[in-house]
Design an enzyme around this catalytic site. Sequence first.
Site, PDB file in Angstrom:
ATOM      1  N   GLN A  29       0.833  -1.203   0.000  1.00 51.32           N
ATOM      2  CA  GLN A  29       0.000   0.000   0.000  1.00 51.32           C
ATOM      3  C   GLN A  29       0.871   1.258   0.000  1.00 51.32           C
ATOM      4  OE1 GLN A  29      -2.117  -0.979   3.587  1.00 51.32           O
ATOM      5  NE2 GLN A  29      -0.196  -1.474   4.606  1.00 51.32           N
ATOM      6  N   THR A  74      -7.456  -2.420   8.304  1.00 46.99           N
ATOM      7  CA  THR A  74      -7.904  -1.391   7.369  1.00 46.99           C
ATOM      8  C   THR A  74      -9.300  -1.786   6.887  1.00 46.99           C
ATOM      9  OG1 THR A  74      -6.584  -2.647   5.788  1.00 46.99           O
ATOM     10  CG2 THR A  74      -5.652  -0.612   6.571  1.00 46.99           C
ATOM     11  N   GLU A 116       0.909  -8.320  11.501  1.00 52.85           N
ATOM     12  CA  GLU A 116       0.754  -7.148  10.622  1.00 52.85           C
ATOM     13  C   GLU A 116       1.328  -7.530   9.257  1.00 52.85           C
ATOM     14  OE1 GLU A 116      -0.236  -3.552  10.441  1.00 52.85           O
ATOM     15  OE2 GLU A 116       0.461  -4.147   8.460  1.00 52.85           O
ATOM     16  N   ASP A 130      -7.783  -5.258  14.181  1.00 54.08           N
ATOM     17  CA  ASP A 130      -7.620  -3.802  14.043  1.00 54.08           C
ATOM     18  C   ASP A 130      -7.123  -3.557  12.626  1.00 54.08           C
ATOM     19  OD1 ASP A 130      -6.957  -1.157  14.188  1.00 54.08           O
ATOM     20  OD2 ASP A 130      -5.625  -1.333  15.897  1.00 54.08           O
ATOM     21  N   GLY A 190      -2.938 -11.865   8.192  1.00 52.70           N
ATOM     22  CA  GLY A 190      -3.718 -12.348   9.331  1.00 52.70           C
ATOM     23  C   GLY A 190      -4.671 -13.470   8.959  1.00 52.70           C
TER      24      GLY A 190
HETATM   25  N1  SAM Z   1      -7.192   2.187  13.137  1.00 50.79           N
HETATM   26  C1  SAM Z   1      -7.121   1.961  11.745  1.00 50.79           C
HETATM   27  C2  SAM Z   1      -8.406   2.032  10.985  1.00 50.79           C
HETATM   28  O1  SAM Z   1      -9.368   1.370  11.305  1.00 50.79           O
HETATM   29  O2  SAM Z   1      -8.457   2.758   9.994  1.00 50.79           O
HETATM   30  C3  SAM Z   1      -6.412   0.707  11.437  1.00 50.79           C
HETATM   31  C4  SAM Z   1      -4.992   0.914  11.804  1.00 50.79           C
HETATM   32  S1  SAM Z   1      -3.820  -0.246  11.382  1.00 50.79           S
HETATM   33  C5  SAM Z   1      -2.632   0.859  10.741  1.00 50.79           C
HETATM   34  C6  SAM Z   1      -4.404  -1.264  10.111  1.00 50.79           C
HETATM   35  C7  SAM Z   1      -3.303  -2.212   9.644  1.00 50.79           C
HETATM   36  O3  SAM Z   1      -3.876  -3.415   9.149  1.00 50.79           O
HETATM   37  C8  SAM Z   1      -2.437  -1.663   8.527  1.00 50.79           C
HETATM   38  O4  SAM Z   1      -1.169  -1.386   9.019  1.00 50.79           O
HETATM   39  C9  SAM Z   1      -2.417  -2.781   7.471  1.00 50.79           C
HETATM   40  O5  SAM Z   1      -1.131  -2.986   6.907  1.00 50.79           O
HETATM   41  C10 SAM Z   1      -2.879  -3.973   8.290  1.00 50.79           C
HETATM   42  N2  SAM Z   1      -3.505  -5.043   7.508  1.00 50.79           N
HETATM   43  C11 SAM Z   1      -4.351  -4.908   6.459  1.00 50.79           C
HETATM   44  N3  SAM Z   1      -4.688  -6.120   6.003  1.00 50.79           N
HETATM   45  C12 SAM Z   1      -4.048  -7.045   6.763  1.00 50.79           C
HETATM   46  C13 SAM Z   1      -4.009  -8.464   6.763  1.00 50.79           C
HETATM   47  N4  SAM Z   1      -4.679  -9.170   5.859  1.00 50.79           N
HETATM   48  N5  SAM Z   1      -3.247  -9.071   7.722  1.00 50.79           N
HETATM   49  C14 SAM Z   1      -2.560  -8.355   8.638  1.00 50.79           C
HETATM   50  N6  SAM Z   1      -2.550  -7.009   8.662  1.00 50.79           N
HETATM   51  C15 SAM Z   1      -3.292  -6.360   7.749  1.00 50.79           C
END
Ligand code: SAM
Length: 284
Positions: A31, A157, A106, A155, A138
């Site tokens: 991303q 995206t 992550e 938590d 995840g």
């Molecule tokens: N608080 C935020 C929101 O709801 O907008 C979310 C914050 S956090 C930065 C979200 C994280 O999820 C990102 O860093 C992203 O890289 C991660 N992410 C997205 N898809 C994922 C997956 N399939 N497995 C693990 N992490 C993932």
Amino acid sequence: MDLWFTENHTKNVRFSIKVDKHLHSERSEFQRIDVFKSYEFGNFLTLDGLMMVTERDEFAYHEMIVHPAMAVNPEIKNILVIGAGDGGTVRELCHYTSIQKIDLVEIDKRVVEVCKMYLPQTACKLDDNRVEIFYEDGLKFVRKKQDFYDLIIVDSTDPFGPGEGLFTKEFYGNCYNALTQKGILINQHESPFYEPDKQSMILSHKRISSVFPVHEVYQFHMPTYPSGHWLFGFAGKYFHPIKNFNEEYWNSLNIKTRYYNTDIHKGAFALPTYVKDLLSTNQE
Ligand code: SAM
């Protein structure tokens, strides 16, 4: 010249923050990652142009994603956090001395590295000795676990790009299997207000409800997210967030918070009528 970050909340609504400096920009394997310094919200992180975390309002999100579950089951010891590379969720979990292990999965190592550099306010506990970080998807990670975690926190995206799989029925089923007998799943549940957040909320609820006997939704105020009205899901095999709420226990811990308290806990599960109506629609 004025510099502004603008996110389209719908085709017809925009949200803008005046920016002091564009601190960081890169395209990772997964991303686009940006960090800005702003006058009103401090430093903030965006992924693919969407707001993730600001220094000013992250406390509401991170306290509300962690404390309700912890206040229901004092026996939670072993936790899986999916997404959350900014570290805010881990920081709140680290308040509990009763927690023995936190696995953070992550997908994007660069999010963690960038947050350690520009958002120490949230990333400050990622080096706690109870925390182990796995740079994996995840969705795949959770498939490998059975009857293992007392709490899973998603938590993530939004449900497109790398986060898409974290909103599927298969994923929720795998979380159910990865949880212990009295396990709890907390998930980022989108918002009831604008499309397409509303449709994601309805779908997630329907899918979670088909997997978990306890499936409640709670709300909080998040000024920088679309509409400012955001939700988390509380799903469980056994514990109910209100019937099993252990108010005295949580207050006895004396954890310093700015948003969460035991009155908020009780109130957050009371939803507006239009949200209840949306959650009871049968759509898939
Ligand atoms: N608080 C935020 C929101 O709801 O907008 C979310 C914050 S956090 C930065 C979200 C994280 O999820 C990102 O860093 C992203 O890289 C991660 N992410 C997205 N898809 C994922 C997956 N399939 N497995 C693990 N992490 C993932």
